[in-house]
Design a protein around this motif. Structure first.
Motif, short mmCIF file in Angstrom:
data_model
loop_
_atom_site.label_atom_id
_atom_site.label_comp_id
_atom_site.label_asym_id
_atom_site.label_seq_id
_atom_site.Cartn_x
_atom_site.Cartn_y
_atom_site.Cartn_z
N ALA A 1 -17.66 6.49 17.28
CA ALA A 1 -18.15 6.47 15.90
C ALA A 1 -17.00 6.49 14.90
N VAL A 2 -15.96 7.27 15.19
CA VAL A 2 -14.79 7.33 14.31
C VAL A 2 -14.08 5.97 14.32
N LEU A 3 -13.92 5.40 15.50
CA LEU A 3 -13.28 4.08 15.59
C LEU A 3 -14.08 3.03 14.82
N SER A 4 -15.39 3.07 14.95
CA SER A 4 -16.24 2.13 14.23
C SER A 4 -16.08 2.28 12.73
N ARG A 5 -15.99 3.52 12.27
CA ARG A 5 -15.81 3.79 10.85
C ARG A 5 -14.47 3.25 10.36
N GLU A 6 -13.42 3.47 11.14
CA GLU A 6 -12.09 2.95 10.78
C GLU A 6 -12.09 1.43 10.71
N LEU A 7 -12.76 0.80 11.68
CA LEU A 7 -12.84 -0.65 11.70
C LEU A 7 -13.61 -1.17 10.49
N LYS A 8 -14.70 -0.52 10.17
CA LYS A 8 -15.51 -0.94 9.02
C LYS A 8 -14.72 -0.80 7.72
N GLN A 9 -13.96 0.28 7.58
CA GLN A 9 -13.15 0.47 6.37
C GLN A 9 -12.15 -0.68 6.22
N ARG A 10 -11.54 -1.07 7.32
CA ARG A 10 -10.55 -2.15 7.25
C ARG A 10 -11.22 -3.50 6.94
N LYS A 11 -12.39 -3.72 7.51
CA LYS A 11 -13.10 -4.97 7.22
C LYS A 11 -13.51 -5.03 5.75
N ASP A 12 -13.94 -3.89 5.20
CA ASP A 12 -14.29 -3.84 3.78
C ASP A 12 -13.05 -4.12 2.92
N SER A 13 -11.92 -3.53 3.31
CA SER A 13 -10.67 -3.77 2.58
C SER A 13 -10.28 -5.24 2.65
N LEU A 14 -10.43 -5.82 3.82
CA LEU A 14 -10.11 -7.24 4.00
C LEU A 14 -10.91 -8.10 3.05
N GLN A 15 -12.19 -7.82 2.94
CA GLN A 15 -13.06 -8.58 2.04
C GLN A 15 -12.59 -8.45 0.60
N GLU A 16 -12.26 -7.23 0.19
CA GLU A 16 -11.80 -7.00 -1.18
C GLU A 16 -10.48 -7.72 -1.45
N PHE A 17 -9.55 -7.68 -0.50
CA PHE A 17 -8.27 -8.35 -0.69
C PHE A 17 -8.43 -9.86 -0.75
N GLU A 18 -9.36 -10.39 0.07
CA GLU A 18 -9.63 -11.84 0.02
C GLU A 18 -10.20 -12.23 -1.34
N ASN A 19 -11.11 -11.42 -1.86
CA ASN A 19 -11.71 -11.70 -3.17
C ASN A 19 -10.67 -11.63 -4.28
N ALA A 20 -9.67 -10.75 -4.12
CA ALA A 20 -8.64 -10.58 -5.14
C ALA A 20 -7.50 -11.58 -4.97
N GLY A 21 -7.52 -12.34 -3.88
CA GLY A 21 -6.47 -13.33 -3.65
C GLY A 21 -5.15 -12.74 -3.20
N ARG A 22 -5.17 -11.57 -2.59
CA ARG A 22 -3.95 -10.91 -2.12
C ARG A 22 -3.69 -11.28 -0.67
N GLN A 23 -3.09 -12.44 -0.45
CA GLN A 23 -2.88 -12.96 0.89
C GLN A 23 -1.95 -12.06 1.71
N ASP A 24 -0.96 -11.44 1.06
CA ASP A 24 -0.05 -10.55 1.79
C ASP A 24 -0.81 -9.37 2.41
N LEU A 25 -1.72 -8.80 1.64
CA LEU A 25 -2.51 -7.67 2.15
C LEU A 25 -3.58 -8.12 3.14
N VAL A 26 -4.09 -9.34 2.97
CA VAL A 26 -5.08 -9.88 3.91
C VAL A 26 -4.47 -9.96 5.30
N GLU A 27 -3.24 -10.47 5.39
CA GLU A 27 -2.57 -10.58 6.69
C GLU A 27 -2.32 -9.21 7.32
N GLU A 28 -1.88 -8.26 6.49
CA GLU A 28 -1.60 -6.91 6.98
C GLU A 28 -2.86 -6.25 7.53
N VAL A 29 -3.96 -6.32 6.78
CA VAL A 29 -5.21 -5.69 7.21
C VAL A 29 -5.79 -6.44 8.42
N SER A 30 -5.62 -7.75 8.47
CA SER A 30 -6.10 -8.52 9.63
C SER A 30 -5.39 -8.05 10.91
#
Length: 147
Positions: free
Chosen positions: A51-80
């Motif tokens: 459950a903790v791992l799932s939560r961590e993964l979900k947080q990163r996927k949410d961050s990825l979506q936000e970075f993609e929407n903001a056009g922050r390609q450097d952070l998109v690669e890092e979070v990916s």
């Protein structure tokens, strides 16, 4: 080998290889597990670790979506990269076909027939799929089955 043992072993390997990204992600996971253990005041079971791992993964996927929407390609690669590392510790993900068959079984088990029963189905199906399927995908598939 338990997941915690595997994390410890991988952390040592990442230190030796000077893999800063992997080491950082493993430390974040271990910290999250330790915080959860302190919060519950007991050792975590495998389900709780998952459950903790799932939560961590979900947080990163949410961050990825936000970075993609903001056009922050450097952070998109890092979070990916972080997502890929966290996913190595997750159990094998079910295919969409497998999820659909489990949904069909659950619908007949619960006796659901309309969109009003989505909550009942989700309550029964998520423990069956814990860690092996994304909740939003399951929800979308259940909604399509009941429409």
């Amino acid at each position: 080998m338990s997941l915690v043992d595997r994390l410890n072993s991988d952390m040592k390997q990442a230190m030796k290889a000077r893999d800063k990204v992997r080491l950082s992600v493993i430390r974040m996971i271990k910290t999250a597990l330790q915080n959860e253990s302190i919060k519950k005041m007991k050792e975590l079971s495998e389900d709780e670790v998952l459950a903790v791992l799932s939560r961590e993964l979900k947080q990163r996927k949410d961050s990825l979506q936000e970075f993609e929407n903001a056009g922050r390609q450097d952070l998109v690669e890092e979070v990916s990269n972080e997502i890929a590392i966290v996913q190595t510790y997750m159990p094998e993900q079910l295919s969409e076909e497998d999820i659909k068959s489990i949904i069909d079984e659950t619908i007949s088990e619960v006796g659901a027939g309309s969109k009003a029963d989505i909550g009942k189905i989700m309550k029964v199906i998520m423990p069956k799929l814990k860690g092996r399927a994304d909740g939003s995908l399951v929800n979308r598939l259940v909604r399509s089955k009941l429409s």
